[in-house]
Design an enzyme around this catalytic site. Structure first.
Site, mmCIF file in Angstrom:
data_model
loop_
_atom_site.group_PDB
_atom_site.id
_atom_site.type_symbol
_atom_site.label_atom_id
_atom_site.label_comp_id
_atom_site.label_asym_id
_atom_site.label_seq_id
_atom_site.Cartn_x
_atom_site.Cartn_y
_atom_site.Cartn_z
ATOM 1 N N ASP A 120 6.787 -7.179 -1.530
ATOM 2 C CA ASP A 120 6.549 -4.880 -1.684
ATOM 3 C C ASP A 120 6.826 -4.057 -0.430
ATOM 4 O O ASP A 120 6.741 -4.572 1.015
ATOM 5 C CB ASP A 120 5.363 -4.193 -2.070
ATOM 6 C CG ASP A 120 4.937 -4.691 -3.253
ATOM 7 O OD1 ASP A 120 5.324 -5.225 -4.172
ATOM 8 O OD2 ASP A 120 3.693 -5.069 -3.859
ATOM 9 N N LYS A 121 7.050 -3.121 -0.484
ATOM 10 C CA LYS A 121 7.502 -2.035 0.765
ATOM 11 C C LYS A 121 6.351 -2.859 1.062
ATOM 12 O O LYS A 121 6.948 -1.576 3.105
ATOM 13 C CB LYS A 121 8.641 -0.713 -0.049
ATOM 14 C CG LYS A 121 8.694 0.279 1.729
ATOM 15 C CD LYS A 121 8.716 1.261 0.958
ATOM 16 C CE LYS A 121 9.477 2.345 2.009
ATOM 17 N NZ LYS A 121 10.063 3.624 1.774
#
Length: 432
Positions: free
Chosen positions: A180-181
Site C-alpha cells: 500500500d501507499k
C-alpha cells in the site's frame, strides 16, 4: 486471450508481461489476433541458439536466471535500444545522433535503425552498454507515499526510484507482491513472469507460498493472546468466508508496541485487518522486511540492489521441490493406472480360460445336471412372468376401453351443449 499453450510459451520466454500490459489498455478484439504472433516469437526465442559472452556490469550481472537460449546477442538497433529502455523505436535515430551511438571499437556509425548489431558491439557515447538483455531482478526498499503501479498519475511510483533505462525496459518490470501507499519495506521487481508467478501464486499441487515477514507498530498495547489467535488458524476477517491460515506473531518490544508478523498468504490489507480483528486497531506503521529467502538487510529507503545469485538459487530450489512433488504425483497416478490395467487384463484372461474349459468339458448336445436345472428354472421363471403379464394386459385393455367410453360421453355432451346454444340463438333471433 489466447490458448494455454501460447501462454505457457510466452511465460517461458518472459513475454507474458507484455501481454499483461496490453490487456490493461486494449480490448479483446485487438488482443486475439496478436496471440499467434506472441506464440511464434516465444518459440523462435526458445529454438534459436544464443550466447552471452560479453562483459556485464558487476552490479547488474545475474547468471542464474539468464540462460543463453533466452538472451539474444544480435537484433535490430531500434528494437535493441527500445528493450534496453533508452528510447522508443520512432525516436531511435534521434537518440543515435544525440548520444553518438556507434558499433564496435572502430566507431562505425549506424546507417539505419533496421541495422542488426550485436549487444556487445554497441557503444553509447563511446562506452559499452552496461548491461545486456537478460531479465532484471531488483530488490527495492519502498518509502512511504510511493505507489506500486506502472500507471502515471498524481502519485509517485516505485519506478521513479529506478534509473530511467531500467524503468522503461521491455518486457516491463513486474511487481512481486504490492504494498500500500503508506506501507514501507521490501518490494521485488522482475522481468521474469515465471519467477513472479512462483513468488506470488505458486499453482503446483503440494507447493507452499513464500512466507512474508512484517514489522509493525501497534496502535494499542498488546493483550498477550495475539500469538495464540494468529497461530490457531481460526481467525476470520470481516467479509471473508474462510479463516486465515496460521500465522506467526511475536512481540519485539512491549513498551514501544512493536511486533513481528509472518504470513504465508496475501489477502487484501491482511496485516491491518488481522490486527483489527484481535481488537488492537489498525497498526501505526507496517514494514515488510523479508519475502522467503530475500531480506531487506541494510538497504535504506529509496535504495535498490540486484537480487543475488544465492537468493535466486534459493527461490528456484523452492520451485524445484514443488516440481518434484508434482512429478511424484504424476508417477503415482501412472502406476495406479498401470495396476488397474493389469487387473483388468488378468480378469479377462481368467474369464476366457473358464469359458474354454466349459466348452471343452461338454459337447453342444450334452448338458450337466446343474446346467439343465438352471435352464429349467429359467424357463419356469419366464413362464411365470408371461402368466403374470396376461392379467395385467387384460386390466390395461379394460382401462383403455373405459377411457374411450368416457371420451365418447364427453364428446356427446359437448355436441348437445352446442345444439342447445344454437336453439337459444334461433329463439333470440325470432324474438328480435
Amino acid at each position: 486471450a489466447g490458448s494455454m499453450w501460447g501462454r505457457a510459451q510466452c511465460m517461458a520466454t518472459g513475454i507474458i508481461p507484455i501481454r499483461q500490459s496490453l490487456c490493461a489498455c486494449a480490448p479483446t478484439t485487438v488482443l486475439l489476433p496478436l496471440t499467434p504472433l506472441l506464440a511464434v516469437v516465444a518459440v523462435s526465442a526458445q529454438q534459436s541458439h544464443m550466447t552471452s559472452s560479453f562483459n556485464v556490469h558487476p552490479m547488474l550481472r545475474c547468471r542464474y536466471t539468464t540462460p543463453a537460449a533466452r538472451v539474444p546477442t544480435s537484433m535490430r538497433v531500434d528494437k535493441l535500444l527500445t528493450h534496453l529502455g533508452y528510447c522508443s523505436r520512432d525516436s531511435t535515430m534521434n537518440f543515435v545522433r544525440k548520444h553518438n551511438v556507434t558499433v564496435g571499437d572502430s566507431g562505425e556509425h549506424l546507417k539505419s535503425r533496421k541495422q542488426h548489431v550485436k549487444v556487445a558491439d554497441l557503444r553509447i557515447g563511446g562506452k559499452p552498454v552496461p548491461y545486456d538483455l537478460s531479465p532484471l531482478h531488483i530488490v527495492l526498499h519502498k518509502p512511504n507515499g510511493y505507489v506500486c503501479t506502472h500507471e502515471k498519475g498524481e502519485h509517485k511510483t516505485v519506478f521513479d526510484l529506478l534509473p530511467r533505462e531500467m524503468a522503461n525496459r521491455l518486457p516491463a518490470l513486474g511487481i512481486c507482491g504490492r504494498l500500500d501507499k503508506w506501507v514501507t519495506g521490501l518490494v521485488i521487481l522482475t522481468q521474469d513472469g515465471q519467477l513472479q508467478n512462483q513468488i506470488i501464486t505458486p499453482k503446483r499441487q503440494g507447493s507452499k507460498k513464500l512466507d512474508k515477514e512484517y514489522i509493525i507498530t501497534a496502535r494499542n498495547p498488546f493483550r498477550g493472546d495475539e500469538a495464540s489467535i494468529f497461530a490457531s488458524g481460526r481467525l476470520t476477517l470481516k467479509g471473508e468466508p474462510v479463516a486465515c491460515l496460521p500465522a506467526t506473531f511475536e512481540v519485539l518490544d512491549q513498551a514501544e508496541r512493536r511486533a513481528r508478523i509472518v504470513l504465508v498468504e496475501g489477502k487484501y490489507h491482511q496485516v491491518r485487518r488481522m490486527m483489527a480483528a484481535v481488537g488492537n486497531g489498525v497498526p501505526s506503521t507496517i514494514k515488510r522486511v523479508r519475502i522467503g529467502p530475500v531480506s531487506l538487510g541494510d538497504l535504506k529507503e529509496g535504495e535498490w540492489r540486484m537480487v543475488t545469485d544465492e537468493e535466486l538459487s534459493a527461490i528456484h530450489a523452492w520451485g524445484k521441490s514443488r516440481a518434484e512433488i508434482e512429478r511424484s504425483r504424476r508417477q503415482e497416478a501412472a502406476r495406479s493406472r498401470e495396476r488397474e490395467l493389469q487387473r483388468r487384463q488378468k480378469r479377462a484372461a481368467n474369464l476366457e480360460r473358464m469359458m474354454g474349459k466349459k466348452q471343452d468339458s461338454s459337447g453342444p448336445e450334452e448338458e450337466t445336471g446343474e446346467e439343465a436345472e438352471a435352464e429349467a428354472e429359467t424357463k419356469s421363471a419366464r413362464q411365470v412372468k408371461r402368466e403374470d403379464r396376461r392379467p395385467r394386459e387384460g386390466e390395461e385393455e379394460e382401462a383403455r376401453e373405459g377411457e374411450r367410453e368416457r371420451e365418447r360421453e364427453r364428446e356427446g355432451e359437448g355436441e348437445r351443449e352446442r345444439e342447445r346454444e344454437r336453439e337459444g340463438e334461433g329463439e333470440r333471433e325470432r324474438e328480435r
